[in-house]
Scaffold this motif. Structure first.
Motif, PDB file in Angstrom:
ATOM      1  N   MET A   1      36.275 -33.902  61.942  1.00 30.30           N
ATOM      2  CA  MET A   1      36.179 -32.814  62.310  1.00 30.30           C
ATOM      3  C   MET A   1      37.027 -31.505  61.529  1.00 30.30           C
ATOM      4  N   PRO A   2      36.529 -30.473  61.972  1.00 35.68           N
ATOM      5  CA  PRO A   2      37.148 -29.022  61.228  1.00 35.68           C
ATOM      6  C   PRO A   2      38.296 -28.670  61.636  1.00 35.68           C
ATOM      7  N   TYR A   3      38.838 -27.713  60.613  1.00 36.41           N
ATOM      8  CA  TYR A   3      40.109 -27.147  60.784  1.00 36.41           C
ATOM      9  C   TYR A   3      39.845 -25.882  60.387  1.00 36.41           C
ATOM     10  N   ALA A   4      40.473 -24.752  61.501  1.00 42.37           N
ATOM     11  CA  ALA A   4      40.381 -23.415  60.808  1.00 42.37           C
ATOM     12  C   ALA A   4      41.576 -22.909  60.640  1.00 42.37           C
ATOM     13  N   LYS A   5      41.942 -21.722  60.032  1.00 42.48           N
ATOM     14  CA  LYS A   5      43.166 -21.271  59.402  1.00 42.48           C
ATOM     15  C   LYS A   5      43.399 -19.803  60.282  1.00 42.48           C
ATOM     16  N   ALA A   6      44.570 -20.141  61.104  1.00 43.02           N
ATOM     17  CA  ALA A   6      44.910 -18.955  61.743  1.00 43.02           C
ATOM     18  C   ALA A   6      45.579 -17.795  60.757  1.00 43.02           C
ATOM     19  N   LYS A   7      45.964 -16.582  61.469  1.00 46.97           N
ATOM     20  CA  LYS A   7      46.171 -15.675  60.642  1.00 46.97           C
ATOM     21  C   LYS A   7      47.588 -15.670  59.945  1.00 46.97           C
ATOM     22  N   ASP A   8      48.301 -16.637  60.441  1.00 51.24           N
ATOM     23  CA  ASP A   8      49.550 -17.111  59.732  1.00 51.24           C
ATOM     24  C   ASP A   8      49.670 -18.109  58.878  1.00 51.24           C
ATOM     25  N   GLY A   9      48.266 -18.599  58.685  1.00 49.13           N
ATOM     26  CA  GLY A   9      48.154 -20.021  57.883  1.00 49.13           C
ATOM     27  C   GLY A   9      48.336 -21.295  58.519  1.00 49.13           C
ATOM     28  N   PRO A  53      39.119 -27.136  70.901  1.00 50.02           N
ATOM     29  CA  PRO A  53      40.468 -26.848  70.018  1.00 50.02           C
ATOM     30  C   PRO A  53      41.741 -27.833  70.466  1.00 50.02           C
ATOM     31  N   ASP A  54      42.558 -28.198  69.682  1.00 54.33           N
ATOM     32  CA  ASP A  54      44.023 -28.532  70.017  1.00 54.33           C
ATOM     33  C   ASP A  54      44.669 -27.245  69.550  1.00 54.33           C
ATOM     34  N   ARG A  55      45.453 -26.570  70.702  1.00 55.13           N
ATOM     35  CA  ARG A  55      46.300 -25.478  70.630  1.00 55.13           C
ATOM     36  C   ARG A  55      47.395 -25.759  69.528  1.00 55.13           C
ATOM     37  N   ARG A  56      47.882 -24.643  68.432  1.00 54.87           N
ATOM     38  CA  ARG A  56      48.907 -24.655  67.896  1.00 54.87           C
ATOM     39  C   ARG A  56      50.033 -25.517  68.438  1.00 54.87           C
ATOM     40  N   GLY A  67      54.725 -18.305  67.225  1.00 49.77           N
ATOM     41  CA  GLY A  67      53.241 -18.097  67.512  1.00 49.77           C
ATOM     42  C   GLY A  67      53.020 -18.656  68.819  1.00 49.77           C
ATOM     43  N   TYR A  68      54.002 -19.042  69.450  1.00 47.88           N
ATOM     44  CA  TYR A  68      53.897 -19.534  70.861  1.00 47.88           C
ATOM     45  C   TYR A  68      53.646 -18.543  71.894  1.00 47.88           C
ATOM     46  N   ASP A  69      52.929 -17.720  71.878  1.00 40.17           N
ATOM     47  CA  ASP A  69      52.732 -16.479  72.682  1.00 40.17           C
ATOM     48  C   ASP A  69      51.347 -16.208  73.035  1.00 40.17           C
ATOM     49  N   TYR A  70      50.734 -15.591  73.969  1.00 41.06           N
ATOM     50  CA  TYR A  70      49.321 -15.461  74.241  1.00 41.06           C
ATOM     51  C   TYR A  70      48.539 -14.447  73.456  1.00 41.06           C
ATOM     52  N   ASP A  71      49.029 -13.393  72.767  1.00 36.05           N
ATOM     53  CA  ASP A  71      48.390 -12.641  72.010  1.00 36.05           C
ATOM     54  C   ASP A  71      48.104 -13.836  70.590  1.00 36.05           C
ATOM     55  N   THR A  72      48.704 -14.394  70.278  1.00 34.01           N
ATOM     56  CA  THR A  72      48.604 -15.392  68.994  1.00 34.01           C
ATOM     57  C   THR A  72      47.606 -16.453  69.398  1.00 34.01           C
ATOM     58  N   PHE A  73      47.862 -16.863  70.625  1.00 35.81           N
ATOM     59  CA  PHE A  73      46.830 -18.081  71.165  1.00 35.81           C
ATOM     60  C   PHE A  73      45.292 -17.590  71.157  1.00 35.81           C
ATOM     61  N   SER A  74      45.309 -16.267  71.522  1.00 42.62           N
ATOM     62  CA  SER A  74      44.062 -15.581  71.466  1.00 42.62           C
ATOM     63  C   SER A  74      43.486 -15.351  70.329  1.00 42.62           C
ATOM     64  N   ALA A  79      39.999 -17.058  65.337  1.00 41.80           N
ATOM     65  CA  ALA A  79      39.748 -17.666  64.061  1.00 41.80           C
ATOM     66  C   ALA A  79      38.975 -18.959  64.061  1.00 41.80           C
ATOM     67  N   ILE A  80      39.170 -19.850  65.149  1.00 40.48           N
ATOM     68  CA  ILE A  80      38.372 -20.911  65.264  1.00 40.48           C
ATOM     69  C   ILE A  80      36.875 -20.552  65.311  1.00 40.48           C
ATOM     70  N   LEU A  81      36.380 -19.249  66.145  1.00 45.80           N
ATOM     71  CA  LEU A  81      35.244 -19.148  66.289  1.00 45.80           C
ATOM     72  C   LEU A  81      34.486 -18.566  64.729  1.00 45.80           C
ATOM     73  N   GLU A  82      35.258 -17.888  64.249  1.00 45.01           N
ATOM     74  CA  GLU A  82      34.955 -17.345  62.929  1.00 45.01           C
ATOM     75  C   GLU A  82      34.703 -18.573  61.993  1.00 45.01           C
ATOM     76  N   ASP A  83      35.644 -19.651  61.874  1.00 41.88           N
ATOM     77  CA  ASP A  83      35.583 -20.634  61.060  1.00 41.88           C
ATOM     78  C   ASP A  83      34.264 -21.530  61.565  1.00 41.88           C
ATOM     79  N   ALA A  84      33.956 -21.369  62.705  1.00 36.34           N
ATOM     80  CA  ALA A  84      32.756 -22.286  63.292  1.00 36.34           C
ATOM     81  C   ALA A  84      31.297 -21.382  62.995  1.00 36.34           C
ATOM     82  N   GLY A  85      31.561 -20.322  62.709  1.00 40.67           N
ATOM     83  CA  GLY A  85      30.438 -19.263  62.220  1.00 40.67           C
ATOM     84  C   GLY A  85      29.605 -18.916  63.468  1.00 40.67           C
ATOM     85  N   ILE A  86      30.457 -18.574  64.880  1.00 42.62           N
ATOM     86  CA  ILE A  86      29.994 -18.220  66.027  1.00 42.62           C
ATOM     87  C   ILE A  86      30.230 -16.779  66.121  1.00 42.62           C
TER      88      ILE A  86
END
Length: 294
Positions: A1-9, A53-56, A67-74, A79-86
């Motif tokens: 299964m895939p992994y996406a990279k968040a803004k902070d890596g 997803p599995d949340r960070r 990164g455990y705040d809702y702006d980051t979660f959103s 980032a996951i949708l971008e990685d999935a090409g959606i």
């Protein structure tokens, strides 16, 4: 299964199942995306593509310190949708603390990103007791949860999950194995993510996010016997603040309705989202004849 990279890596694990209209399924605290497996299979069979997803900090995702705040979660969902090409609008479903991700994603990413929204046993709009929210959870009770987590996280989770599923001395709506599996998932999370995410869902006020739901088909489901996230403080208030939402109360049901009311919940989600096969058929019929492979 895939992994996406968040803004902070941070590397974010997610499942990408099925084909068709995309639906994101956000899990609750302190579990993983695996809690959605049964619903995802059924939705996938009806022509939907499921992003789970599995949340960070939880499950198979990285466990950063921050990164455990809702702006980051959103932003992580984006980032996951971008990685999935959606790039098309998605349905997004949030269970428990995942409901906060739905609300923040809708308001932060914009209506054009969301086709449908569902809040299941959700923390929206606000959990902690306040003048606005007299039926919320008292701060001292939330402080006690933090203290117990720091003292004996594994022991706390055993007690917490029994209440989560409405397990009593003489009765239980789920098997012992379901509780054990949830405990396993909970202990996959790091101690820091567990504490920080609990602080986020307990204290974030999502009322400013709710006007963004205007025009988006919305479903709210909540058990009337939910002792973890009381319905009077959350589900019933959210239904008033999102007046066009369809609101279903599960009479006598506890918090973990994805197990205790599995078939009912899946059927309600299927009715809400419909089948993705019609859209797939439309796409196939739009293919020029000379590009069709027989």
């Amino acid at each position: 299964m895939p992994y996406a990279k968040a803004k902070d890596g941070t590397m974010l694990y997610y499942k990408d199942w099925g084909r068709g209209h995309p639906i994101v399924l956000m899990h609750g605290w302190p579990l993983t995306g695996d809690t959605w497996d049964d619903a995802a299979v059924r939705l996938g069979e009806e022509g939907h593509r499921l992003i789970i997803p599995d949340r960070r900090g939880f499950g198979r995702s990285d466990q950063p310190w921050d990164g455990y705040d809702y702006d980051t979660f959103s932003d992580d969902v984006a980032a996951i949708l971008e990685d999935a090409g959606i790039s098309e609008p998605v349905g997004i479903v949030g269970f428990s603390m995942g409901g906060g991700e739905v609300a923040r994603f809708v308001s932060r990413q914009g209506k054009g990103r969301v086709s449908h929204a569902a809040l299941i046993s959700s923390v929206v709009p606000h959990v902690v007791q306040s003048d606005f929210n007299p039926d919320g959870v008292p701060q001292e009770q939330l402080d006690a949860i933090t203290a117990e987590l720091k003292k004996d996280r594994a022991g706390f989770m055993t007690t917490f999950l029994k209440q989560f599923y409405g397990v009593g001395f003489m009765t239980s709506s789920v098997s012992d194995e379901v509780v054990e599996n949830s405990h396993r998932q909970a202990m996959m999370a790091g101690a820091r993510p567990t504490l920080a995410a609990a602080q986020a869902w307990a204290t974030t006020d999502f009322r400013p996010d709710l006007p963004a739901f205007e025009g988006i088909p919305t479903l709210i489901i909540h058990g009337t016997a939910d002792k973890n996230v009381p319905i009077d403080a959350t589900g019933r208030v959210a239904a008033k603040l999102i007046p066009h939402a369809d609101f279903l109360e599960y009479d006598g049901s506890p918090h973990g309705v994805f197990e205790t009311d599995k078939e009912r919940l899946i059927n309600d989600l299927l009715e809400f989202f419909g089948t993705g096969r019609a859209a797939e058929a439309d796409q196939r019929s739009a293919i020029p004849l000379n590009e069709t492979t027989l």
